[in-house]
Scaffold this motif. Sequence first.
Motif, PDB file in Angstrom:
ATOM      1  N   TYR A  32       0.823  -1.206   0.000  1.00 24.79           N
ATOM      2  CA  TYR A  32       0.000   0.000   0.000  1.00 24.79           C
ATOM      3  C   TYR A  32       0.859   1.258   0.000  1.00 24.79           C
ATOM      4  O   TYR A  32       1.986   1.278   0.457  1.00 24.79           O
ATOM      5  CB  TYR A  32      -0.986   0.015   1.171  1.00 24.79           C
ATOM      6  N   ALA A  33       0.230   2.308  -0.545  1.00 31.53           N
ATOM      7  CA  ALA A  33       0.882   3.611  -0.588  1.00 31.53           C
ATOM      8  C   ALA A  33       0.709   4.322   0.755  1.00 31.53           C
ATOM      9  O   ALA A  33      -0.175   3.997   1.534  1.00 31.53           O
ATOM     10  CB  ALA A  33       0.293   4.454  -1.718  1.00 31.53           C
ATOM     11  N   MET A  34       1.578   5.300   0.976  1.00 27.89           N
ATOM     12  CA  MET A  34       1.550   6.045   2.231  1.00 27.89           C
ATOM     13  C   MET A  34       1.531   7.542   1.960  1.00 27.89           C
ATOM     14  O   MET A  34       2.162   8.024   1.012  1.00 27.89           O
ATOM     15  CB  MET A  34       2.782   5.709   3.068  1.00 27.89           C
ATOM     16  N   GLY A  35       0.849   8.259   2.809  1.00 26.34           N
ATOM     17  CA  GLY A  35       0.787   9.704   2.670  1.00 26.34           C
ATOM     18  C   GLY A  35       1.047  10.405   3.981  1.00 26.34           C
ATOM     19  O   GLY A  35       0.948   9.797   5.054  1.00 26.34           O
ATOM     20  N   TRP A  36       1.397  11.674   3.877  1.00 25.16           N
ATOM     21  CA  TRP A  36       1.541  12.546   5.036  1.00 25.16           C
ATOM     22  C   TRP A  36       0.594  13.731   4.871  1.00 25.16           C
ATOM     23  O   TRP A  36       0.505  14.327   3.792  1.00 25.16           O
ATOM     24  CB  TRP A  36       2.975  13.061   5.151  1.00 25.16           C
ATOM     25  N   PHE A  37      -0.087  14.052   5.951  1.00 25.37           N
ATOM     26  CA  PHE A  37      -0.974  15.206   6.009  1.00 25.37           C
ATOM     27  C   PHE A  37      -0.586  16.027   7.233  1.00 25.37           C
ATOM     28  O   PHE A  37       0.140  15.554   8.108  1.00 25.37           O
ATOM     29  CB  PHE A  37      -2.435  14.756   6.136  1.00 25.37           C
ATOM     30  N   ARG A  38      -1.091  17.250   7.292  1.00 27.20           N
ATOM     31  CA  ARG A  38      -0.857  18.061   8.472  1.00 27.20           C
ATOM     32  C   ARG A  38      -2.077  18.937   8.741  1.00 27.20           C
ATOM     33  O   ARG A  38      -2.838  19.265   7.836  1.00 27.20           O
ATOM     34  CB  ARG A  38       0.392  18.933   8.311  1.00 27.20           C
ATOM     35  N   GLN A  39      -2.209  19.307  10.007  1.00 22.36           N
ATOM     36  CA  GLN A  39      -3.319  20.159  10.406  1.00 22.36           C
ATOM     37  C   GLN A  39      -2.832  21.168  11.427  1.00 22.36           C
ATOM     38  O   GLN A  39      -2.379  20.793  12.513  1.00 22.36           O
ATOM     39  CB  GLN A  39      -4.473  19.342  10.981  1.00 22.36           C
ATOM     40  N   ALA A  40      -2.925  22.433  11.043  1.00 19.94           N
ATOM     41  CA  ALA A  40      -2.578  23.523  11.941  1.00 19.94           C
ATOM     42  C   ALA A  40      -3.827  23.954  12.698  1.00 19.94           C
ATOM     43  O   ALA A  40      -4.954  23.729  12.238  1.00 19.94           O
ATOM     44  CB  ALA A  40      -2.010  24.687  11.140  1.00 19.94           C
ATOM     45  N   LEU A  86      12.677  24.360   7.538  1.00 22.09           N
ATOM     46  CA  LEU A  86      11.353  24.524   8.138  1.00 22.09           C
ATOM     47  C   LEU A  86      11.017  25.983   8.375  1.00 22.09           C
ATOM     48  O   LEU A  86      11.893  26.811   8.703  1.00 22.09           O
ATOM     49  CB  LEU A  86      11.279  23.745   9.445  1.00 22.09           C
ATOM     50  N   LYS A  87       9.742  26.282   8.218  1.00 24.24           N
ATOM     51  CA  LYS A  87       9.210  27.630   8.396  1.00 24.24           C
ATOM     52  C   LYS A  87       8.145  27.605   9.477  1.00 24.24           C
ATOM     53  O   LYS A  87       7.517  26.559   9.710  1.00 24.24           O
ATOM     54  CB  LYS A  87       8.593  28.111   7.080  1.00 24.24           C
ATOM     55  N   PRO A  88       7.888  28.730  10.114  1.00 26.23           N
ATOM     56  CA  PRO A  88       6.830  28.749  11.136  1.00 26.23           C
ATOM     57  C   PRO A  88       5.492  28.253  10.603  1.00 26.23           C
ATOM     58  O   PRO A  88       4.741  27.617  11.352  1.00 26.23           O
ATOM     59  CB  PRO A  88       6.773  30.228  11.521  1.00 26.23           C
ATOM     60  N   GLU A  89       5.212  28.502   9.347  1.00 24.91           N
ATOM     61  CA  GLU A  89       3.942  28.056   8.767  1.00 24.91           C
ATOM     62  C   GLU A  89       3.877  26.545   8.554  1.00 24.91           C
ATOM     63  O   GLU A  89       2.825  26.013   8.206  1.00 24.91           O
ATOM     64  CB  GLU A  89       3.656  28.772   7.443  1.00 24.91           C
ATOM     65  N   ASP A  90       4.974  25.849   8.797  1.00 21.13           N
ATOM     66  CA  ASP A  90       4.957  24.388   8.753  1.00 21.13           C
ATOM     67  C   ASP A  90       4.487  23.789  10.074  1.00 21.13           C
ATOM     68  O   ASP A  90       4.294  22.569  10.165  1.00 21.13           O
ATOM     69  CB  ASP A  90       6.349  23.838   8.434  1.00 21.13           C
ATOM     70  N   GLY A 118      -0.862  11.116  15.001  1.00 20.72           N
ATOM     71  CA  GLY A 118      -0.315  12.453  14.786  1.00 20.72           C
ATOM     72  C   GLY A 118       0.864  12.769  15.685  1.00 20.72           C
ATOM     73  O   GLY A 118       0.976  12.243  16.790  1.00 20.72           O
ATOM     74  N   THR A 119       1.733  13.625  15.198  1.00 12.69           N
ATOM     75  CA  THR A 119       2.862  14.101  15.978  1.00 12.69           C
ATOM     76  C   THR A 119       3.015  15.597  15.747  1.00 12.69           C
ATOM     77  O   THR A 119       2.888  16.077  14.624  1.00 12.69           O
ATOM     78  CB  THR A 119       4.150  13.341  15.610  1.00 12.69           C
ATOM     79  N   GLN A 120       3.263  16.323  16.817  1.00 12.17           N
ATOM     80  CA  GLN A 120       3.301  17.787  16.752  1.00 12.17           C
ATOM     81  C   GLN A 120       4.646  18.272  16.254  1.00 12.17           C
ATOM     82  O   GLN A 120       5.702  17.845  16.751  1.00 12.17           O
ATOM     83  CB  GLN A 120       3.022  18.382  18.126  1.00 12.17           C
ATOM     84  N   VAL A 121       4.599  19.185  15.306  1.00 16.91           N
ATOM     85  CA  VAL A 121       5.794  19.886  14.838  1.00 16.91           C
ATOM     86  C   VAL A 121       5.574  21.371  15.069  1.00 16.91           C
ATOM     87  O   VAL A 121       4.577  21.932  14.608  1.00 16.91           O
ATOM     88  CB  VAL A 121       6.052  19.611  13.341  1.00 16.91           C
ATOM     89  N   THR A 122       6.495  21.988  15.778  1.00 17.27           N
ATOM     90  CA  THR A 122       6.412  23.413  16.052  1.00 17.27           C
ATOM     91  C   THR A 122       7.698  24.074  15.603  1.00 17.27           C
ATOM     92  O   THR A 122       8.788  23.662  16.013  1.00 17.27           O
ATOM     93  CB  THR A 122       6.188  23.684  17.552  1.00 17.27           C
ATOM     94  N   VAL A 123       7.558  25.071  14.744  1.00 16.89           N
ATOM     95  CA  VAL A 123       8.707  25.787  14.203  1.00 16.89           C
ATOM     96  C   VAL A 123       8.673  27.210  14.737  1.00 16.89           C
ATOM     97  O   VAL A 123       7.724  27.959  14.474  1.00 16.89           O
ATOM     98  CB  VAL A 123       8.697  25.790  12.676  1.00 16.89           C
ATOM     99  N   SER A 124       9.692  27.580  15.484  1.00 10.01           N
ATOM    100  CA  SER A 124       9.752  28.921  16.063  1.00 10.01           C
ATOM    101  C   SER A 124      10.486  29.872  15.128  1.00 10.01           C
ATOM    102  O   SER A 124      11.417  29.481  14.422  1.00 10.01           O
ATOM    103  CB  SER A 124      10.454  28.873  17.412  1.00 10.01           C
ATOM    104  N   SER A 125      10.066  31.113  15.161  1.00 11.94           N
ATOM    105  CA  SER A 125      10.686  32.120  14.278  1.00 11.94           C
ATOM    106  C   SER A 125      11.872  32.796  14.950  1.00 11.94           C
ATOM    107  O   SER A 125      12.132  32.628  16.114  1.00 11.94           O
ATOM    108  CB  SER A 125       9.647  33.165  13.895  1.00 11.94           C
TER     109      SER A 125
END
Length: 125
Positions: A32-40, A86-90, A118-125
């Motif tokens: 099977y195929a795999m995908g990545w999604f994100r939700q802010a 990585l950017k803050p908007e990521d 899900g796993t949290q990603v936080t990018v600080s400016s």
Amino acid sequence: QVQLVESGGGLVQAGGSLRLSCAASGRTFSSYAMGWFRQAPGKEREFVGAIGRSVIYTTYTDSVRGRFTISRDNAKNTVYLQMNGLKPEDSAVYYCAADLRTFGIATTQSEYDYWGQGTQVTVSS
């Protein structure tokens, strides 16, 4: 049934890198195929990228193309999302998902059958 467990999220400064992993179990991973999604916060879940059953075919949303790379190790039943520049908007919760039905690569949520927590990603400016 397919079980998916993401790991590798965290806090990183803008311009930094993270590698997310998604370990799969329950079915033959290479089938099977795999995908990545994100939700802010306050936003809908969006497609990030996907990889086909083999390691040859990948696709990405425009905002991450050239910065993010998806790969898979079928021997380890794991898919990876390498995130560079990585950017803050990521910043978002990142989810991996398994697509057991689509012949090619799926880009919409409805095409995916199983999801990780899900796993949290936080990018600080």
